[in-house]
Structure formats: structure tokens, C-alpha cells
Scaffold this motif. Structure first.
Motif, PDB file in Angstrom:
ATOM      1  N   LEU A  64       0.834  -1.196   0.000  1.00 30.19           N
ATOM      2  CA  LEU A  64       0.000   0.000   0.000  1.00 30.19           C
ATOM      3  C   LEU A  64       0.871   1.249   0.000  1.00 30.19           C
ATOM      4  CD1 LEU A  64      -2.639  -1.081   2.682  1.00 30.19           C
ATOM      5  CD2 LEU A  64      -2.941  -1.033   0.202  1.00 30.19           C
ATOM      6  N   ARG A  65       0.466   2.251  -0.743  1.00 27.89           N
ATOM      7  CA  ARG A  65       1.246   3.491  -0.781  1.00 27.89           C
ATOM      8  C   ARG A  65       0.968   4.340   0.463  1.00 27.89           C
ATOM      9  NH1 ARG A  65      -1.694   7.953  -3.202  1.00 27.89           N
ATOM     10  NH2 ARG A  65      -3.716   7.315  -4.051  1.00 27.89           N
ATOM     11  N   ASP A  66       1.838   5.287   0.701  1.00 28.92           N
ATOM     12  CA  ASP A  66       1.728   6.137   1.882  1.00 28.92           C
ATOM     13  C   ASP A  66       0.518   7.069   1.774  1.00 28.92           C
ATOM     14  OD1 ASP A  66       4.054   5.035   2.905  1.00 28.92           O
ATOM     15  OD2 ASP A  66       5.348   6.588   2.020  1.00 28.92           O
ATOM     16  N   GLY A  67       0.000   7.447   2.929  1.00 27.42           N
ATOM     17  CA  GLY A  67      -1.023   8.473   2.998  1.00 27.42           C
ATOM     18  C   GLY A  67      -2.450   8.006   2.836  1.00 27.42           C
ATOM     19  N   LEU A  68      -2.687   6.701   2.794  1.00 30.14           N
ATOM     20  CA  LEU A  68      -4.051   6.192   2.612  1.00 30.14           C
ATOM     21  C   LEU A  68      -4.802   6.199   3.938  1.00 30.14           C
ATOM     22  CD1 LEU A  68      -3.395   3.133   0.268  1.00 30.14           C
ATOM     23  CD2 LEU A  68      -4.147   5.432  -0.376  1.00 30.14           C
ATOM     24  N   LYS A  69      -5.937   6.910   3.969  1.00 26.22           N
ATOM     25  CA  LYS A  69      -6.775   6.981   5.175  1.00 26.22           C
ATOM     26  C   LYS A  69      -8.231   6.734   4.809  1.00 26.22           C
ATOM     27  CE  LYS A  69      -4.126  10.552   7.684  1.00 26.22           C
ATOM     28  NZ  LYS A  69      -4.251  11.909   8.292  1.00 26.22           N
ATOM     29  N   TRP A  70      -8.944   6.100   5.726  1.00 23.30           N
ATOM     30  CA  TRP A  70     -10.392   6.014   5.582  1.00 23.30           C
ATOM     31  C   TRP A  70     -10.992   7.375   5.918  1.00 23.30           C
ATOM     32  CZ3 TRP A  70     -11.282   2.092   2.791  1.00 23.30           C
ATOM     33  CH2 TRP A  70     -10.606   0.883   2.983  1.00 23.30           C
ATOM     34  N   HIS A  71     -12.210   7.582   5.516  1.00 26.97           N
ATOM     35  CA  HIS A  71     -12.852   8.879   5.749  1.00 26.97           C
ATOM     36  C   HIS A  71     -13.047   9.193   7.224  1.00 26.97           C
ATOM     37  CE1 HIS A  71     -14.714   8.586   1.450  1.00 26.97           C
ATOM     38  NE2 HIS A  71     -13.450   8.978   1.422  1.00 26.97           N
ATOM     39  N   ASP A  72     -12.969   8.164   8.089  1.00 22.12           N
ATOM     40  CA  ASP A  72     -13.070   8.419   9.522  1.00 22.12           C
ATOM     41  C   ASP A  72     -11.709   8.697  10.152  1.00 22.12           C
ATOM     42  OD1 ASP A  72     -11.868   5.911   9.537  1.00 22.12           O
ATOM     43  OD2 ASP A  72     -13.586   4.866  10.406  1.00 22.12           O
TER      44      ASP A  72
ATOM     45  N   ASP B   5      -8.272  14.755   3.018  1.00 20.42           N
ATOM     46  CA  ASP B   5      -7.153  13.888   3.401  1.00 20.42           C
ATOM     47  C   ASP B   5      -6.653  13.021   2.254  1.00 20.42           C
ATOM     48  OD1 ASP B   5      -7.140  14.785   6.016  1.00 20.42           O
ATOM     49  OD2 ASP B   5      -8.557  13.252   6.701  1.00 20.42           O
ATOM     50  N   TYR B   6      -7.349  13.070   1.122  1.00 24.48           N
ATOM     51  CA  TYR B   6      -6.969  12.183   0.020  1.00 24.48           C
ATOM     52  C   TYR B   6      -5.670  12.654  -0.626  1.00 24.48           C
ATOM     53  CZ  TYR B   6      -7.279   9.265  -4.152  1.00 24.48           C
ATOM     54  OH  TYR B   6      -7.024   8.341  -5.143  1.00 24.48           O
ATOM     55  N   VAL B   7      -4.748  11.729  -0.825  1.00 28.61           N
ATOM     56  CA  VAL B   7      -3.460  12.028  -1.456  1.00 28.61           C
ATOM     57  C   VAL B   7      -3.454  11.384  -2.840  1.00 28.61           C
ATOM     58  CG1 VAL B   7      -0.947  11.814  -1.311  1.00 28.61           C
ATOM     59  CG2 VAL B   7      -2.309  12.060   0.786  1.00 28.61           C
ATOM     60  N   PRO B   8      -3.588  12.194  -3.905  1.00 27.97           N
ATOM     61  CA  PRO B   8      -3.619  11.617  -5.255  1.00 27.97           C
ATOM     62  C   PRO B   8      -2.246  11.096  -5.673  1.00 27.97           C
ATOM     63  CG  PRO B   8      -4.276  13.951  -5.254  1.00 27.97           C
ATOM     64  CD  PRO B   8      -3.700  13.637  -3.913  1.00 27.97           C
ATOM     65  N   ARG B   9      -2.252  10.191  -6.624  1.00 28.04           N
ATOM     66  CA  ARG B   9      -0.999   9.762  -7.217  1.00 28.04           C
ATOM     67  C   ARG B   9      -0.430  10.916  -8.050  1.00 28.04           C
ATOM     68  NH1 ARG B   9       0.085   4.475  -6.719  1.00 28.04           N
ATOM     69  NH2 ARG B   9       1.726   4.722  -8.287  1.00 28.04           N
ATOM     70  N   ASP B  10       0.858  10.800  -8.402  1.00 34.37           N
ATOM     71  CA  ASP B  10       1.533  11.866  -9.129  1.00 34.37           C
ATOM     72  C   ASP B  10       1.298  11.803 -10.638  1.00 34.37           C
ATOM     73  OD1 ASP B  10       2.662  12.901  -6.802  1.00 34.37           O
ATOM     74  OD2 ASP B  10       4.415  11.591  -6.932  1.00 34.37           O
TER      75      ASP B  10
END
Length: 533
Positions: A98-106, A215-220
Motif C-alpha cells: 500500500l502506498r503512503d497516505g491512505l486513510k479512511w474517511h473516519d 485527506d486524500y493524497v492523489p498519485r503523481d
């Protein structure tokens, strides 16, 4: 409710639609001005679980709030999305990170255990997932960000399944949600995707509201279909239901909404002639339309009766009523799509053109006794309303006793899984359509699952096709796959698994102040933005 004014319609041909005021439901003000895109989708959203339903609208909802481990770009190449992967030399062990920065909406981090639970729930229901799971030996978490899938044999299904575009993509959910049995709908809508679902503003079938996930971190990488960076440039997206298409077009002309997902072909000239509105076919590959028959109950439990139903309906009759303009349609007998690598012409001599006499002969040979055919007709989606009318007329000419039942599309969607007999509230046939981008192989093509009651609606039981589908997954090259696909085409036509009705492309329309609508087989709301004033 508010009455639309015609004052803003006096720009060029926008005045054409302003002969009368129109009543349109408009949401109450939310206070501070947020950058909001208001869209009219194909129908009102009621079915929320993207694992339980193959409906396109439920899929589109899924792409708003959930994310997938892998994506597919416009070259049909599988790309990392939530995760990257490595594969062992024997092609049987895949390690996902899994890539960095992935969070659930909670706010909780996305973990390997969440993904494993999501894969298992999807794999227990989806037609591709069901076949894939027969080849999965084990799925284990190495740590919070890494998990391993071990296969019993090499297969293309793992990457193609986890990157599946439609229908029923492998969306990732928190473990507590994903542990809901696949036979039961989820009740909590928490994802890790680029938008959050605003439950307190949800009105089933009327209005859906999404807000940007900060909080969403898009890919580059640049966006391409469901791959690349999912960059959100708006604060809110509102799906507003307007069953009357003319009302929706008036609302677009009057700046009450910004986007209409599907423009009925008979109304297309109105928006094409209007100033300040862009018309665009977002899915360049297009769609194919078809009908499904219920193999469990009379009369379509009889193969000859199914063949009669297929012989009676002419594709051009359907397409001319549905589309009208031949620039947007073509006839096609291929159940995996004309223009796709597995295109095949078997059956075109009696599937493309109507053959009423052949249909009558088949019904006579089958000893058809006049058993009613309950045919479902959705009335609120322009792309689905015409097919049942043409089918009913053709079937009656052939000698069928047709009971055409009208309802909204979301009711049809909920009815699709009903395996009871028509006498007990079930159905005999319905028509729908699928995108060609995912219909070109026997796994992405939902209609080619033929495992009886475990299959998609219609529940055909054709063990020969099931065996060929697995052979396809094990094939060493494209040539082998094409040869297997030809055998599947023949069986699908001869056994009445699906009745092809032709191919077409659907135009969308939007306010020209908006840019960035991605050309893709699904409607995506990242990347769009409003021009600076």
C-alpha cells in the motif's frame, strides 16, 4: 421548489427552450459559497452497495467514495492505484504494498487486513472474483501495508480482477464494513476515495451529496481512466434527480445544473444548438445493449423458446427507436463486442435481423403453450426505455404472450436478483446495456457467467462455458484466448445466454464553463474544474 426564470436564457439559441417556466427541485442553500458541480445522472441513486449491485449508477457512486488497489489506463494497461505489486518468477505469488497516505474517511489508516477483507467479500460475489478465488491458495498480511496473494496456478485474472472497471469493481472498504456477508447490503459508507458521502443530506432516489476528501493524497501520474492522479478541484458534487429529460435540459440551459450524464438522442439537437453548452461523448468506445432471459422458469427454461425470442428481435429496429441517428449506432452480433479483440460474427444471420417466421417455427417446435412473458421496462432512463417496447412488439408478432411491466430503473435493479417465478413476483426478461471497455473478455463481460443460480440475473447454467472461461484465464497468449472466445460466442448464442441488440455511444452535455471531464468508460468527477471568472 422554485420557478426558473428565462432572463438568463436570452443568449443566442438558449432562448429556444424558454417557451415556458419549468419547476425544478433545488437544494437549500448551504451557507458559504462552495465550488459545487450539480449533475443529473442516469437515474436516482437508491442501491448503495457496489458489491451487491452491478448497476452503473451504483458503480459511479462507488468511484466517488471508494478507491481500488489497481487502475486501468486508456491503453487498457493495469496500473498501481492504492498499491504497487511484485510477482514471483513462477507467476504464482503476488506481493502488494500500500502506498503512503491512505486513510479512511473516519481518519483511520488503510491496512492490509482491510484490503484482504474487501477482496474476499468482492471475490465471493463478483463473476470474475468467483473464478479467481478458485485459483487463490491463500491471502495473508505481512504487515500493516503489505499482503501476499498465493495462487495455485498462473492466471491473468488477479490483476484484471483487482483493476476491474465495471460492473462491480473491487472497491476497498474498512474491514468492519467488508466483513458484511456479500448477501447482505452494507449500512456504513466509509471509503478512502477522493470524495466523502454526506449521509445527512442523502435523499434516496432524489439527491446525493459528496464533498471533497481533504485527506486524500492523489498519485503523481496524469489521470487516465481509473489510473493516475485523482485530483479533486471542487468542494462539492451534487447528484440531482430529474426523471423528465426536458426538465433537466432546461435546468442546464438556465444554469441550475452543470452536467447531464446522458442526453436522449431525440433531444440532442436542442443542446447541440445552444450557446454555452458543450456536448461530448465521454466514453469513446461506447456501449452494447442486450436482453437477458430468466432460465429458471417457463417459458425461457426451454432453449428453443430462448432461440425464438432472439430470432424475433431485429437490432436495427431497436437501435433506430433507441438512438435514431446512425452516426451513434451499429449492429453487431458479437457478445464480446465489435471492435474488441474477441469480436466474432457467429449467429449474425439470425441475431442481427428479425426473422419472425423462424421464431414462429421454433415456438411451434418447442410446444410453447402461451405462458406469459413478464418483460420489465424502466421508464426513467432514456437509454433503456425503448428496447422493451421493440422486443414486446416483435415477440407478440412471433406468437409470445407478453406482459410488459413498467417501473423505474432502480426497481428493475432490485428485481434483477429475484429468483422467484413470475407468478410469485419474479420476471422473465429485461434489457440493459454494458460498456464495451469491459465486455471484451468472458470475465469482464457479466453476461457470460453461466454457473446457474450463482450467475448474474438470468441464471443460465452452461457448464461448457464455465470450463471455457477457466481455459481462457489459463491461456498462454492472445491467439489461444481468441480461439476460446469463439467457442464461447457460439455457445452463448445457441444456448440463449444473452440476446445482443447492437452498439451505441451516449453523449453527455455540460456547461462550457467547466473543463476537465475525462474521456473514460465511467463518469468520473475528479480532474474537472470551473474556468476562472
Amino acid at each position: 421548489m422554485m420557478i426558473l426564470s428565462c432572463k438568463s436564457l436570452l443568449r443566442g439559441s438558449r432562448a429556444l427552450l424558454c417557451a415556458a417556466s419549468v419547476l425544478v427541485p433545488v437544494a437549500a442553500s448551504t451557507g458559504a459559497q462552495a465550488e459545487t458541480v450539480k449533475a443529473v445522472m442516469m437515474s436516482g441513486l437508491r442501491v448503495m452497495d457496489p458489491v451487491m449491485s452491478t448497476a452503473f449508477l451504483t458503480r459511479d457512486h462507488g468511484y466517488m467514495i471508494y478507491d481500488t488497489l489497481l487502475g486501468v489506463d486508456s491503453e487498457f494497461k493495469v496500473q498501481p492505484q492504492m498499491a504497487s505489486w511484485t510477482v514471483s518468477d513462477d507467476k504464482k505469488t503476488y506481493t502488494f504494498t500500500l502506498r503512503d497516505g491512505l486513510k479512511w474517511h473516519d481518519g483511520a489508516p488503510v491496512t492490509s487486513e482491510d484490503c484482504i477483507a474487501s477482496i474476499k467479500r468482492w471475490g465471493g460475489v463478483d463473476t470474475t472474483g468467483l473464478a479467481l478465488m478458485t485459483m487463490v491458495e491463500d491471502i495473508t498480511a505481512t504487515d500493516d501495508k503489505t499482503f501476499v496473494i498465493k495462487l495455485t496456478q498462473p492466471t491473468t485474472l488477479l490483476l484484471s480482477g483487482l483493476s476491474k472497471l465495471s460492473s462491480r469493481p473491487a472497491f476497498m472498504m474498512p474491514k468492519r464494513v467488508a466483513e458484511t456477508p456479500g448477501s447482505q447490503p452494507i449500512t456504513e459508507y466509509v471509503g478512502s476515495g477522493p470524495f466523502r458521502f454526506i449521509e445527512e443530506e442523502f435523499q434516496p432516489g432524489v439527491r446525493v451529496v459528496y464533498e471533497k476528501n481533504g485527506d486524500y493524497v492523489p498519485r503523481d501520474e496524469p489521470p487516465s481512466w481509473t489510473a493516475g492522479g485523482k485530483v479533486v478541484n471542487v468542494d462539492r458534487v451534487e447528484w440531482v434527480t430529474m426523471p423528465d429529460q426536458m426538465t433537466a435540459i432546461n435546468a442546464l440551459q438556465n444554469d441550475e445544473i452543470d452536467f447531464i450524464q446522458q442526453i436522449p438522442f431525440d433531444l440532442l439537437p436542442l443542446v447541440e444548438a445552444a450557446d454555452g453548452i458543450d456536448v461530448k461523448v465521454i466514453d469513446k468506445l461506447g456501449s452494447w445493449t442486450y436482453f437477458r432471459m430468466n432460465h429458471l422458469h417457463p417459458p425461457f427454461d426451454n432453449e428453443l423458446v430462448r432461440q425464438a425470442a432472439m430470432a424475433a428481435v431485429g437490432q436495427e429496429d431497436v437501435l433506430r427507436m433507441l438512438v435514431g441517428n446512425p452516426e451513434y449506432f451499429q449492429t453487431c452480433a458479437a457478445v464480446m463486442g465489435c471492435g474488441n479483440p474477441n469480436e466474432d460474427t457467429y449467429g449474425e444471420e439470425w441475431v442481427v435481423s428479425a426473422d419472425i417466421e423462424r421464431a414462429k417455427e421454433l415456438l411451434k417446435e418447442a410446444n410453447y403453450d402461451g405462458t406469459p412473458v413478464v418483460l420489465l421496462q424502466p421508464t426513467d432512463i432514456a437509454m433503456l426505455a425503448a428496447q422493451p417496447i421493440v422486443m414486446a412488439d416483435a415477440w407478440r408478432k412471433a406468437g409470445f404472450n407478453v406482459d410488459l411491466k413498467t417501473m423505474d430503473w432502480q426497481t428493475v435493479v432490485t428485481q434483477q436478483g429475484n429468483q422467484k417465478s413470475p407468478e410469485e413476483g419474479g420476471w422473465n426478461a429485461f434489457s440493459t446495456y454494458s460498456i464495451l471497455a469491459t465486455s471484451g473478455d468472458p470475465f469482464g463481460n457479466t453476461t457470460l457467467s453461466t454457473a446457474g443460480r450463482k450467475s448474474w440475473a438470468g441464471w443460465p447454467d452452461v457448464p461448457e462455458i464455465e470450463a471455457l472461461r477457466l481455459d481462457y484465464a489459463r491461456a498462454a497468449n492472445a491467439e489461444e484466448q481468441k480461439a476460446i472466445a469463439a467457442k464461447i460466442q457460439k455457445l452463448a448464442i445457441d444456448k440463449g445466454v444473452v440476446g445482443p441488440l447492437g452498439q451505441f455511444r451516449i453523449p453527455a452535455a455540460y456547461d462550457s464553463e467547466w473543463t476537465g471531464f475525462l474521456e473514460a468508460p465511467v463518469t468520473l468527477f475528479w480532474n474537472i474544474q470551473k474556468a476562472a471568472e
